[in-house]
Scaffold this active site. Structure first.
Site, PDB file in Angstrom:
ATOM      1  N   ASP A  12      18.952  97.903 -66.678  1.00 60.78           N
ATOM      2  CA  ASP A  12      19.768  96.728 -66.358  1.00 60.78           C
ATOM      3  C   ASP A  12      20.670  96.341 -67.527  1.00 60.78           C
ATOM      4  OD1 ASP A  12      20.685  94.611 -64.815  1.00 60.78           O
ATOM      5  OD2 ASP A  12      19.136  93.234 -65.520  1.00 60.78           O
ATOM      6  N   ASN A  60      21.010  95.781 -54.384  1.00 59.31           N
ATOM      7  CA  ASN A  60      22.304  96.045 -55.038  1.00 59.31           C
ATOM      8  C   ASN A  60      23.361  96.487 -54.026  1.00 59.31           C
ATOM      9  OD1 ASN A  60      20.798  97.582 -58.004  1.00 59.31           O
ATOM     10  ND2 ASN A  60      21.472  95.448 -57.717  1.00 59.31           N
TER      11      ASN A  60
HETATM   12  C1  IPE Z   1      17.655  95.645 -61.141  1.00 55.17           C
HETATM   13  O1  IPE Z   1      18.781  95.082 -61.713  1.00 55.17           O
HETATM   14  C2  IPE Z   1      18.037  96.879 -60.401  1.00 55.17           C
HETATM   15  C3  IPE Z   1      18.478  97.988 -61.226  1.00 55.17           C
HETATM   16  C4  IPE Z   1      18.556  98.013 -62.529  1.00 55.17           C
HETATM   17  C5  IPE Z   1      18.858  99.163 -60.514  1.00 55.17           C
HETATM   18  P1  IPE Z   1      19.558  93.859 -61.002  1.00 55.17           P
HETATM   19  O2  IPE Z   1      20.687  93.528 -61.875  1.00 55.17           O
HETATM   20  O3  IPE Z   1      19.845  94.213 -59.600  1.00 55.17           O
HETATM   21  O4  IPE Z   1      18.445  92.734 -61.017  1.00 55.17           O
HETATM   22  P2  IPE Z   1      18.559  91.168 -60.816  1.00 55.17           P
HETATM   23  O5  IPE Z   1      19.498  90.942 -59.668  1.00 55.17           O
HETATM   24  O6  IPE Z   1      19.084  90.607 -62.091  1.00 55.17           O
HETATM   25  O7  IPE Z   1      17.159  90.725 -60.545  1.00 55.17           O
HETATM   26  C1  IPE Z   2      22.234  97.714 -63.862  1.00 59.77           C
HETATM   27  O1  IPE Z   2      23.233  97.001 -64.456  1.00 59.77           O
HETATM   28  C2  IPE Z   2      22.738  98.809 -62.969  1.00 59.77           C
HETATM   29  C3  IPE Z   2      22.681  98.471 -61.549  1.00 59.77           C
HETATM   30  C4  IPE Z   2      22.018  97.485 -61.019  1.00 59.77           C
HETATM   31  C5  IPE Z   2      23.454  99.315 -60.653  1.00 59.77           C
HETATM   32  P1  IPE Z   2      23.910  95.761 -63.735  1.00 59.77           P
HETATM   33  O2  IPE Z   2      25.053  96.274 -62.933  1.00 59.77           O
HETATM   34  O3  IPE Z   2      22.925  94.955 -63.000  1.00 59.77           O
HETATM   35  O4  IPE Z   2      24.442  94.988 -65.003  1.00 59.77           O
HETATM   36  P2  IPE Z   2      24.386  93.408 -65.251  1.00 59.77           P
HETATM   37  O5  IPE Z   2      22.958  92.978 -65.029  1.00 59.77           O
HETATM   38  O6  IPE Z   2      25.328  92.807 -64.272  1.00 59.77           O
HETATM   39  O7  IPE Z   2      24.790  93.264 -66.666  1.00 59.77           O
HETATM   40 MG    MG Z   3      21.707  93.378 -63.520  1.00 58.68          MG
END
Ligand code: IPE
Ligand code: IPE
Ligand code: MG
Length: 225
Positions: A12, A60
């Site tokens: 993340d 996502n």
């Molecule tokens: C968790 O990250 C999912 C992945 C890293 C693939 P998110 O960015 O989706 O999580 P939340 O929404 O902050 O809980």
């Molecule tokens: C994790 O990074 C990757 C995926 C969930 C696809 P994020 O896209 O959630 O990055 P932040 O949390 O917005 O920084």
């Molecule tokens: Mg994230």
């Protein structure tokens, strides 16, 4: 040093990493993909057998289509460039998640990659895309109900997408948040948790070494004294 046999990583922070650098979120995902490849190779070189990577949750999939299309392209690139490397290293590829939620060619590439590397004996790289733990559990429950008889924990585990794999010993989440975000809820019952404030593209192989060292210093009691 005691090494986890199976590490799982919630990757993340790609978007925030990019934002801080005034870059588009896609640049964060691109850097994240590079880190993912390097970290997983490093883990296997250290002797870890299973590396499970949370790359895209089922939730996502409600992000803007433009971001999703960028991520799908990165997955395509990953399959095109890395299946051969996994094969050479003796690592099996396994993809978990609901492939029916993704573009059909991603499902096809996943299956091809799994088949090409199926004989690998050194370890397994498990890529979670379109994955949600509650969805996985409900689907297993529905299968069990159709089977019509009560199941043990072991039998239930065999209905999950992680059937045949040991549970993660260590779960790492980068990106500062302290939550599981619907990842491996059944499998992480006794997993050691490690949270890093670093955004995923900034999480280095040396940071992984620190997480492994932290794991080595822990006492796993499983409720015993
Ligand atoms: C968790 O990250 C999912 C992945 C890293 C693939 P998110 O960015 O989706 O999580 P939340 O929404 O902050 O809980
Ligand atoms: C994790 O990074 C990757 C995926 C969930 C696809 P994020 O896209 O959630 O990055 P932040 O949390 O917005 O920084
Ligand atoms: Mg994230």
């Amino acid at each position: 040093m005691e090494l986890p046999r199976h590490i799982a990583i919630i990757m993340d922070g790609n978007g925030r990493w990019a934002k801080k650098r005034l870059l588009p979120r896609s640049a964060g995902h691109r850097e994240g993909m590079k880190r993912m490849i390097s970290l997983s190779e490093h883990a296997f070189d250290m002797g870890v057998e299973y590396v499970t990577l949370y790359a895209l949750s089922a939730e996502n999939l409600s992000r803007p289509q433009e971001e999703l299309d960028g991520l799908f392209s990165l997955f395509r690139k990953y399959f095109a460039e890395n299946v051969g490397r996994l094969l050479k290293k003796g690592i099996r590829l396994k993809v978990i998640g609901d492939l029916s939620l993704l573009p059909p060619d991603i499902g096809a590439l996943s299956k091809e990659g799994e088949e090409a590397t199926a004989a690998g004996e050194r370890g397994a790289l498990v890529l979670a895309i379109g994955y949600g733990a509650r969805q996985e559990i409900v689907s297993a429950v529905n299968q069990a109900v159709r089977g019509g008889k009560e199941l043990s924990q072991e039998e239930f585990g065999r209905l999950l997408s992680t059937a045949g794999m040991p549970d993660p010993d260590l779960l790492i989440r980068t990106g500062k948040e302290k939550r599981l975000s619907n990842f491996l809820l059944w499998q992480c019952a006794y997993t050691e948790l490690y949270f890093s404030d670093k955004m995923f593209p900034a999480f280095t192989n040396a940071d992984l070494d620190r997480a492994l060292a932290s794991y080595a210093g822990r006492e796993r009691r499983y409720g015993k004294i």
